[in-house]
Design a protein around this motif. Structure first.
Motif, PDB file in Angstrom:
ATOM      1  N   PHE A  59      24.723 -19.758  -1.459  1.00 43.08           N
ATOM      2  CA  PHE A  59      23.718 -18.682  -1.508  1.00 43.08           C
ATOM      3  C   PHE A  59      24.079 -17.559  -0.548  1.00 43.08           C
ATOM      4  CE2 PHE A  59      20.536 -22.012  -2.994  1.00 43.08           C
ATOM      5  CZ  PHE A  59      20.655 -21.605  -4.310  1.00 43.08           C
ATOM      6  N   ASP A  93      23.202  -7.322 -15.139  1.00 45.84           N
ATOM      7  CA  ASP A  93      23.548  -7.596 -13.754  1.00 45.84           C
ATOM      8  C   ASP A  93      23.975  -9.058 -13.565  1.00 45.84           C
ATOM      9  OD1 ASP A  93      23.202  -6.280 -10.888  1.00 45.84           O
ATOM     10  OD2 ASP A  93      22.654  -8.401 -10.778  1.00 45.84           O
ATOM     11  N   GLU A  94      25.212  -9.213 -13.114  1.00 40.55           N
ATOM     12  CA  GLU A  94      25.776 -10.555 -12.964  1.00 40.55           C
ATOM     13  C   GLU A  94      25.003 -11.391 -11.939  1.00 40.55           C
ATOM     14  OE1 GLU A  94      28.636 -11.651 -14.492  1.00 40.55           O
ATOM     15  OE2 GLU A  94      29.581  -9.820 -15.265  1.00 40.55           O
ATOM     16  N   ASP A  95      24.562 -10.759 -10.874  1.00 41.15           N
ATOM     17  CA  ASP A  95      23.859 -11.510  -9.827  1.00 41.15           C
ATOM     18  C   ASP A  95      22.577 -12.120 -10.353  1.00 41.15           C
ATOM     19  OD1 ASP A  95      25.834 -10.761  -8.197  1.00 41.15           O
ATOM     20  OD2 ASP A  95      24.707  -9.194  -7.146  1.00 41.15           O
ATOM     21  N   ILE A  96      21.833 -11.297 -11.081  1.00 38.52           N
ATOM     22  CA  ILE A  96      20.583 -11.784 -11.660  1.00 38.52           C
ATOM     23  C   ILE A  96      20.882 -12.970 -12.575  1.00 38.52           C
ATOM     24  CG2 ILE A  96      18.708 -11.183 -13.259  1.00 38.52           C
ATOM     25  CD1 ILE A  96      18.325  -9.812 -10.633  1.00 38.52           C
ATOM     26  N   GLN A 103      26.644 -15.413  -1.920  1.00 40.37           N
ATOM     27  CA  GLN A 103      26.117 -14.484  -2.940  1.00 40.37           C
ATOM     28  C   GLN A 103      25.323 -13.347  -2.311  1.00 40.37           C
ATOM     29  OE1 GLN A 103      24.569 -15.867  -6.699  1.00 40.37           O
ATOM     30  NE2 GLN A 103      25.341 -17.911  -6.300  1.00 40.37           N
ATOM     31  N   SER A 128      26.044  -9.428  -2.836  1.00 39.77           N
ATOM     32  CA  SER A 128      25.041  -8.435  -3.211  1.00 39.77           C
ATOM     33  C   SER A 128      24.958  -7.305  -2.195  1.00 39.77           C
ATOM     34  CB  SER A 128      23.667  -9.082  -3.337  1.00 39.77           C
ATOM     35  OG  SER A 128      23.609  -9.833  -4.512  1.00 39.77           O
ATOM     36  N   GLU A 168      18.772 -26.210 -12.415  1.00 38.56           N
ATOM     37  CA  GLU A 168      18.073 -27.162 -11.556  1.00 38.56           C
ATOM     38  C   GLU A 168      16.957 -27.866 -12.324  1.00 38.56           C
ATOM     39  OE1 GLU A 168      18.340 -27.580  -7.686  1.00 38.56           O
ATOM     40  OE2 GLU A 168      20.302 -27.238  -8.616  1.00 38.56           O
ATOM     41  N   LYS A 201      27.671  -4.988  -2.757  1.00 40.07           N
ATOM     42  CA  LYS A 201      27.396  -4.133  -3.905  1.00 40.07           C
ATOM     43  C   LYS A 201      26.508  -2.949  -3.483  1.00 40.07           C
ATOM     44  CE  LYS A 201      26.930  -6.160  -8.012  1.00 40.07           C
ATOM     45  NZ  LYS A 201      26.189  -6.964  -9.010  1.00 40.07           N
ATOM     46  N   LEU A 261      15.751 -13.048  -3.600  1.00 41.78           N
ATOM     47  CA  LEU A 261      15.658 -14.328  -4.309  1.00 41.78           C
ATOM     48  C   LEU A 261      16.608 -15.361  -3.724  1.00 41.78           C
ATOM     49  CD1 LEU A 261      15.459 -13.276  -8.058  1.00 41.78           C
ATOM     50  CD2 LEU A 261      13.803 -14.674  -6.818  1.00 41.78           C
ATOM     51  N   LEU A 262      17.821 -14.914  -3.453  1.00 34.99           N
ATOM     52  CA  LEU A 262      18.834 -15.828  -2.927  1.00 34.99           C
ATOM     53  C   LEU A 262      18.414 -16.373  -1.562  1.00 34.99           C
ATOM     54  CD1 LEU A 262      21.960 -13.783  -3.961  1.00 34.99           C
ATOM     55  CD2 LEU A 262      21.491 -16.135  -4.684  1.00 34.99           C
ATOM     56  N   THR A 289      18.100  -3.777  -8.066  1.00 35.41           N
ATOM     57  CA  THR A 289      18.636  -5.039  -8.564  1.00 35.41           C
ATOM     58  C   THR A 289      19.313  -5.874  -7.461  1.00 35.41           C
ATOM     59  OG1 THR A 289      19.003  -3.804 -10.575  1.00 35.41           O
ATOM     60  CG2 THR A 289      19.847  -6.026 -10.511  1.00 35.41           C
ATOM     61  N   SER A 326      23.371 -15.075 -12.409  1.00 39.61           N
ATOM     62  CA  SER A 326      23.746 -16.309 -11.729  1.00 39.61           C
ATOM     63  C   SER A 326      22.546 -16.949 -11.031  1.00 39.61           C
ATOM     64  CB  SER A 326      24.922 -16.074 -10.773  1.00 39.61           C
ATOM     65  OG  SER A 326      24.478 -15.383  -9.651  1.00 39.61           O
ATOM     66  N   ILE A 327      21.633 -16.111 -10.560  1.00 46.54           N
ATOM     67  CA  ILE A 327      20.434 -16.680  -9.931  1.00 46.54           C
ATOM     68  C   ILE A 327      19.574 -17.411 -10.979  1.00 46.54           C
ATOM     69  CG2 ILE A 327      18.270 -16.121  -8.772  1.00 46.54           C
ATOM     70  CD1 ILE A 327      19.791 -13.782  -7.460  1.00 46.54           C
ATOM     71  N   LYS A 386      25.307 -25.880  -0.965  1.00 46.33           N
ATOM     72  CA  LYS A 386      24.620 -24.906  -1.814  1.00 46.33           C
ATOM     73  C   LYS A 386      24.103 -23.735  -0.988  1.00 46.33           C
ATOM     74  CE  LYS A 386      23.339 -27.639  -5.812  1.00 46.33           C
ATOM     75  NZ  LYS A 386      22.254 -28.318  -6.543  1.00 46.33           N
ATOM     76  N   SER A 420      18.064  -9.463  -5.835  1.00 42.58           N
ATOM     77  CA  SER A 420      18.948 -10.623  -5.753  1.00 42.58           C
ATOM     78  C   SER A 420      18.964 -11.190  -4.343  1.00 42.58           C
ATOM     79  CB  SER A 420      20.385 -10.243  -6.124  1.00 42.58           C
ATOM     80  OG  SER A 420      20.430  -9.753  -7.417  1.00 42.58           O
ATOM     81  N   MET A 459      15.755 -18.967  -2.065  1.00 43.36           N
ATOM     82  CA  MET A 459      16.319 -20.212  -2.560  1.00 43.36           C
ATOM     83  C   MET A 459      17.084 -20.932  -1.464  1.00 43.36           C
ATOM     84  SD  MET A 459      17.287 -18.663  -6.245  1.00 43.36           S
ATOM     85  CE  MET A 459      18.795 -19.489  -6.496  1.00 43.36           C
ATOM     86  N   TYR A 519      21.127 -20.650 -11.962  1.00 44.14           N
ATOM     87  CA  TYR A 519      20.938 -21.675 -10.940  1.00 44.14           C
ATOM     88  C   TYR A 519      19.549 -22.302 -11.054  1.00 44.14           C
ATOM     89  CZ  TYR A 519      20.172 -23.842  -6.430  1.00 44.14           C
ATOM     90  OH  TYR A 519      19.853 -24.743  -5.450  1.00 44.14           O
ATOM     91  N   ILE A 520      18.553 -21.435 -11.096  1.00 42.56           N
ATOM     92  CA  ILE A 520      17.172 -21.946 -11.129  1.00 42.56           C
ATOM     93  C   ILE A 520      16.951 -22.805 -12.365  1.00 42.56           C
ATOM     94  CG2 ILE A 520      14.741 -21.278 -11.313  1.00 42.56           C
ATOM     95  CD1 ILE A 520      15.470 -18.735  -9.755  1.00 42.56           C
TER      96      ILE A 520
END
Lengths: 495, 57
Positions: free
Chosen positions: A313, B14-17, A316, A320, B27, A323, A296-297, A289, B19-20, A309, A293, A300, B23-24
């Motif tokens: 990212f 999962d908090e990260d997922i 974040q 991650s 937008e 974590k 993906l981050l 997970t 928030s991603i 922004k 993240s 983005m 965001y997407i």
């Protein structure tokens, strides 16, 4: 050896066609094919069984999980329509508590799956024979009915197996050196001695002679003087119009001991393998997970034009990666806790350990108003790893404090008692309780926390469980939402 | 998706997922609610009336 069952869940047509095909097949062991609508797993699955999940079955992941939980020594075959194949396969592979013996079959109506079933039957048989040493023994062939005892006596005198010849009244006519050795020093074999003198403790079945020459010989394994003796009784030819019987004795003590030792090693390895499989499943899921993240981050961030922004990212991504680092740290703690077999076994005094562990909690409990009652009078201590007792007490007390019921004062009861070969340490609280029906699966998995109440790595219970199981004990949990939780650790004295 | 309702609920542990995804979707003009507790989803769904609920198993 009983045949493996095939348990089928799904729609009836397929079941009937499989049943028809298998029942005419030679050498296929099957007792029953069940068509069950929803709840299959009422303790029906035994080692080596095959669980066949049809393509119309709802929630295939749960079916596999529940079957695996019931018995992981089964083969699971999952029939999936081609359109859903990848999706279902992946969701099963990435789910928790999944047996390693799952076969995925892309299935279209009418497809012949007997080959798949045959393979599964073969594999489950191999596994079955792995789990139990083959029950069959190869016995010596019966002596030829044309051989008479007089010409055998000289021949058998110096063989490394024991040989005794009886007459029809079951009295010894002759015995070789090796046979005498087996019964010495307890019993001195002598001519004229009766069969029942030799095996006074044995069941009547063993001492029944084959009624007449030419009949099937008798095979048994018996225990004499702490030796395992394989005995073979066969009729000899008629001589002087009397029938004689030849009894061959073979010492298989070493073989049996080696088999038992091997068996316990196999069991241990199977257990470790399963544990490792499950562990790797959990770990890979939990690491995936934050990694996803980060990927993906980053993607983005690359596309984003706004520098604010972008910074966001990056922050974040940093979070991650933190974590991930924490997960890794936790993993080390978990592996250390179970891998190293704590320093040494010593007499552990529960009260002393409890007092020491409580030093960390007294202040906290005073502040929030909670009491801990300990009563170790039933079992004041045991021989065990001190560090493991400390870890058990502190993790269970921590949990009780973390998941307290905020509306009532916390009371924790800690007790010990003895039951058969176990010493039981129980920790009971009046906290918020756990919905076991919903959460039993997750409760002992590393990195899983059931609620957002409290903080922590989600490692405590998983460590406690592993540490106890490492020393042949087990952990039980009793709980209901709202009415507290009791953990009972069944600890086996270590020596 | 041709609809005036641009509300979406996402559920994941999962908090990260979360928030991603938020965001997407934001937008793209979606109004997003996220939850880590399935019970909350059930409680909120009738008031929020999303066009779509996205749940992790």
């Amino acid at each position: 050896m009983p045949g493996a069952k095939i348990l089928y869940i799904g729609f009836g047509e397929l079941m009937n066609s499989i049943k028809d095909k298998l029942s005419v097949r030679e050498g296929v062991e099957f007792r029953e094919i069940l068509q069950l609508s929803s709840d299959v797993h009422e303790n029906l699955l035994a080692d080596g069984d095959i669980f066949l999940i049809g393509p119309y079955t709802l929630e295939p992941v749960r079916q596999v999980q529940r079957a695996t939980l019931q018995n992981s020594m089964i083969s699971v075959i999952l029939l999936i329509f081609p359109d859903h194949f990848q999706k279902v396969k992946q969701s099963v592979q990435f789910a928790y508590n999944i047996s390693k013996h799952v076969t995925f079959v892309s299935y279209e109506l009418g497809k012949d799956i007997t080959v798949v079933l045959d393979n599964a039957i073969l594999r489950s048989r191999q596994r079955k024979s792995f789990s139990r040493i083959a029950e069959t023994e190869i016995y010596p062939k019966p002596a030829s009915p044309n051989v008479t005892y007089k010409n055998l006596t000289a021949f058998l005198e110096n063989t490394p197996i024991g040989a005794i010849i009886f007459d029809q009244q079951r009295n010894i006519v002759t015995a070789n050196l090796k046979a005498k050795e087996f019964f010495a020093p307890k019993l001195a074999l002598a001519i004229g001695m009766n069969w029942s003198d030799l095996f006074p403790d044995e069941q009547p079945a063993v001492v029944t002679l084959p009624p007449e020459a030419g009949r099937e010989p008798v095979h048994e394994v018996i225990k004499v003087n702490n030796q395992f003796l394989e005995i073979n009784i066969s009729p000899l030819g008629v001589q002087d119009s009397k029938t004689y019987y030849l009894l061959l004795l073979n010492d298989i003590t070493q073989k049996i001991n080696a088999e038992n030792k091997l068996q316990s090693k196999v069991d241990e390895l199977e257990f470790l393998n399963q544990e490792l499989d499950q562990f790797v499943n959990v770990i890979s899921h939990d690491f995936k997970t934050p990694l996803t993240s980060i990927g993906l981050l980053a993607e983005m961030g690359i596309k984003e034009r706004n520098p604010d922004k972008q910074v966001n990212f990056l922050k974040q991504i940093k979070a991650s990666s933190n974590k991930l680092r924490d997960l890794l740290k936790g993993l080390n703690v978990l592996v250390d806790a179970t891998k190293t077999k704590a320093e040494k076994i010593e007499p552990v005094n529960f009260n002393a350990r409890f007092t020491l562990v409580m030093a960390d909690y007294n202040q906290l409990l005073e502040k929030d108003g909670g009491i801990v009652n300990a009563d170790f009078s039933q079992a004041p201590g045991m021989d065990y790893f001190t560090a493991h007792i400390d870890s058990l007490l502190s993790n269970l007390i921590t949990n009780a404090i973390k998941y307290r019921n905020p509306d009532i004062p916390l009371v924790i009861e800690i007790k010990s008692r003895k039951e058969k070969e176990y010493t039981i340490l129980s920790v009971k609280d009046n906290g918020s309780g756990i919905d076991l029906a919903k959460n039993m699966n997750k409760l002992f998995q590393p990195f899983k926390r059931l609620t957002d109440q409290g903080t922590g790595s989600g490692l405590g219970l998983s460590i406690v469980k592993r540490v106890i199981e490492k020393s042949q004990g087990y952990l039980e949990v009793f709980s209901q939402p709202g009415s507290g939780t009791e953990f009972k650790a069944y600890l086996k004295s270590q020596s | 998706m041709e609809t005036d309702n641009k509300r979406i609920i996402i559920f994941d542990d999962d908090e990260d997922i979360l928030s991603i995804c938020t965001y997407i979707l934001q937008e793209q003009g979606w109004e997003v609610l996220t939850y880590t507790d399935a019970n909350e989803v059930v409680e909120r769904v009738s008031a929020f009336l999303p066009a779509l609920i996205f749940m992790d198993n």
